[in-house]
Design a protein around this motif. Structure first.
Motif, PDB file in Angstrom:
ATOM      1  N   GLY A  89       0.831  -1.197   0.000  1.00 47.10           N
ATOM      2  CA  GLY A  89       0.000   0.000   0.000  1.00 47.10           C
ATOM      3  C   GLY A  89       0.865   1.247   0.000  1.00 47.10           C
ATOM      4  N   THR A 133      -3.609   5.008  -0.809  1.00 51.07           N
ATOM      5  CA  THR A 133      -4.513   3.861  -0.655  1.00 51.07           C
ATOM      6  C   THR A 133      -4.478   3.224   0.733  1.00 51.07           C
ATOM      7  N   SER A 134      -3.357   3.291   1.413  1.00 52.98           N
ATOM      8  CA  SER A 134      -3.241   2.618   2.720  1.00 52.98           C
ATOM      9  C   SER A 134      -4.183   3.190   3.776  1.00 52.98           C
ATOM     10  N   HIS A 190      -2.404  11.851   5.843  1.00 58.65           N
ATOM     11  CA  HIS A 190      -2.399  10.501   5.283  1.00 58.65           C
ATOM     12  C   HIS A 190      -1.129   9.757   5.703  1.00 58.65           C
ATOM     13  N   ALA A 218      -2.513  -2.123  -3.408  1.00 51.86           N
ATOM     14  CA  ALA A 218      -3.567  -1.136  -3.642  1.00 51.86           C
ATOM     15  C   ALA A 218      -3.000  -0.013  -4.506  1.00 51.86           C
ATOM     16  N   ASP A 219      -2.573  -0.407  -5.677  1.00 52.07           N
ATOM     17  CA  ASP A 219      -2.088   0.503  -6.713  1.00 52.07           C
ATOM     18  C   ASP A 219      -2.124  -0.289  -8.012  1.00 52.07           C
ATOM     19  N   SER A 220      -2.677   0.291  -9.052  1.00 51.33           N
ATOM     20  CA  SER A 220      -2.926  -0.472 -10.272  1.00 51.33           C
ATOM     21  C   SER A 220      -1.661  -0.971 -10.954  1.00 51.33           C
ATOM     22  N   GLY A 235      -8.291  -3.063  -4.867  1.00 51.18           N
ATOM     23  CA  GLY A 235      -8.826  -1.929  -4.132  1.00 51.18           C
ATOM     24  C   GLY A 235      -8.364  -1.936  -2.686  1.00 51.18           C
ATOM     25  N   SER A 236      -8.580  -0.823  -2.010  1.00 49.80           N
ATOM     26  CA  SER A 236      -8.126  -0.701  -0.622  1.00 49.80           C
ATOM     27  C   SER A 236      -8.834  -1.682   0.308  1.00 49.80           C
TER      28      SER A 236
END
Length: 422
Positions: free
Chosen positions: A34, A38-39, A78, A122-124, A140-141
């Protein structure tokens, strides 16, 4: 009916002798990734689950890299969330400013990804690690949260497309040109939820950095993952960077593929994706009119590796970026930054009138360190050129290799290095 490389990896992770395309499985994970965007979402989902801890503190990687060093108060919050989570759960692979890098360059460099692994992030662009013969894919997250909690994830086993790479690419033709050519050929949904498997003698002419670039952009063709066979170069890379054991999987001779393509690398030319999709490709020879640009970005998880910087420096050596041009160079990791400094590459960039940034994803997603104003054009070595991707909705992004990006910076228009020799 045999299995593809990807299917064999997923079968092993699911504890099954065999899987078929379309089958739903639950697989064990070797790594969950992550970042700073996204994390936090995943962490909040874990709070809702009321789980007591993570499944394995050594198999989670948290890499703040998108808006880091902190761009603003929101990005700072974040990162604080991620930092506190990492401390609470004693996450081994948490990378703070000063040791972090762009995640998809950093994790292989740190030896956290090897052949045979099942990796979600969680990153494309988590599909990057297929260059090493791993199954890796973006999620996804919420899936990231479940993965951190249980060490497992559900997958629908993908079908596959096989790409036969033959021939030797010419000078100034790189992995970026290969994948842009493929995306231009099959389209941004041409491999939708399929495994893109690369084979053929042409692979021997591709460096590991080339392969990381190609696997990285599998998602831009809609692919579930991209994957390469494990050869001597891949094994040498893993031995250099990792102490982890790895497992090599090979496709069965009777594996089923939805489609097969042959790509003659010797016939490829420097390729550029015009706005506003990666499939909108043109070779440098097909550009008949000057396309003036305002900015060049050389970096990202796609093309911020050492070989990319060496190529850009070779083009910029003894030259200067065009008057009024902004050229931003971003080494992908601290190690790459250091090596580039030791080799004199950073000096070359600065003497050419470029600026060099600390590792960050920044401009790729329109975050910071290179936002575009209305009407501006950028040649970028990043992976997406959607409307508004790097700033104003009326700006334009042209995707290209480091060689084309550097030459374009010098001439102030989209150009290839050969045009500098004229």
């Amino acid at each position: 009916m045999g299995m593809t490389m990807t299917q064999k990896i997923l079968a092993a992770a699911a504890g099954l002798d065999k899987v078929e395309a379309g089958q739903l499985i639950e697989a064990k994970l070797d790594l969950v990734l992550g970042n700073d965007i996204t994390s936090p979402v995943a962490i909040h989902e874990m709070d809702k689950m009321k789980v007591q801890g993570v499944f394995d503190k050594d198999k989670i990687a948290l890499v703040p890299d998108h808006f880091v060093p902190n761009k603003d108060i929101k990005s700072a919050e974040h990162c604080k969330c991620v930092r506190e989570f990492a401390k609470k759960h004693e996450i081994t692979n948490y990378f703070e400013v000063g040791e972090m890098g762009i995640e998809h360059a950093l994790l292989p460099e740190k030896g956290l990804t090897v052949a045979g692994d099942v990796i979600i992030g969680a990153d494309s662009h988590t599909c990057t690690y297929g260059a090493l013969g791993a199954f890796s894919t973006g999620v996804g997250s919420t899936d990231m949260a479940a993965g951190m909690a249980t060490g497992k994830a559900w997958f629908k086993v993908p079908s596959a497309i096989r790409f036969h790479l033959v021939g030797k690419p010419a000078k100034w033709v790189s992995g970026k040109d290969v994948i842009l050519h493929i995306i231009g050929m099959i389209g941004v949904d041409g491999a939708l939820y399929q495994s893109m498997e690369f084979v053929g003698e042409g692979i021997s002419y591709l460096s590991m950095d080339d392969r990381f670039t190609i696997a990285n952009m599998a998602i831009e063709a809609g692919g579930k993952n991209g994957i390469f066979p494990v050869d001597e170069k891949a094994e040498a890379y893993m031995r250099e960077h990792s102490s982890r054991p790895y497992k090599i999987y090979t496709a069965d001779e009777d594996a089923v593929y939805e489609a097969e393509y042959t790509i003659d690398l010797s016939a490829l030319r420097p390729t550029i994706a015009f706005p506003h999709l990666p499939e909108n490709t043109h070779t440098i020879d097909e550009i008949k009119e000057d396309i003036a640009i305002d900015q060049v970005v050389i970096g990202s998880c796609t093309n911020g590796r050492l070989e990319d910087l060496r190529t850009a420096a070779e083009v910029l050596q003894g030259r200067h970026v065009a008057k009024g041009m902004r050229c931003i160079v971003i080494p992908a990791t601290q190690s790459i930054y250091m090596q580039a400094m030791e080799e004199g590459l950073l000096k070359t960039f600065l003497q050419a009138g470029a600026v060099v940034s600390t590792p960050t994803c920044g401009p790729c997603l329109g975050g910071y360190m290179g936002i575009l104003a209305e009407g501006e054009r950028c040649v970028s070595t990043t992976n997406r050129n959607f409307v508004g991707r790097m700033g104003h909705v009326n700006s334009e992004v042209y995707l290209a290799s480091p060689a084309v990006a550097a030459a374009s910076a010098v001439l102030g228009k989209i150009a290839s290095p050969k045009q500098l020799e004229a």
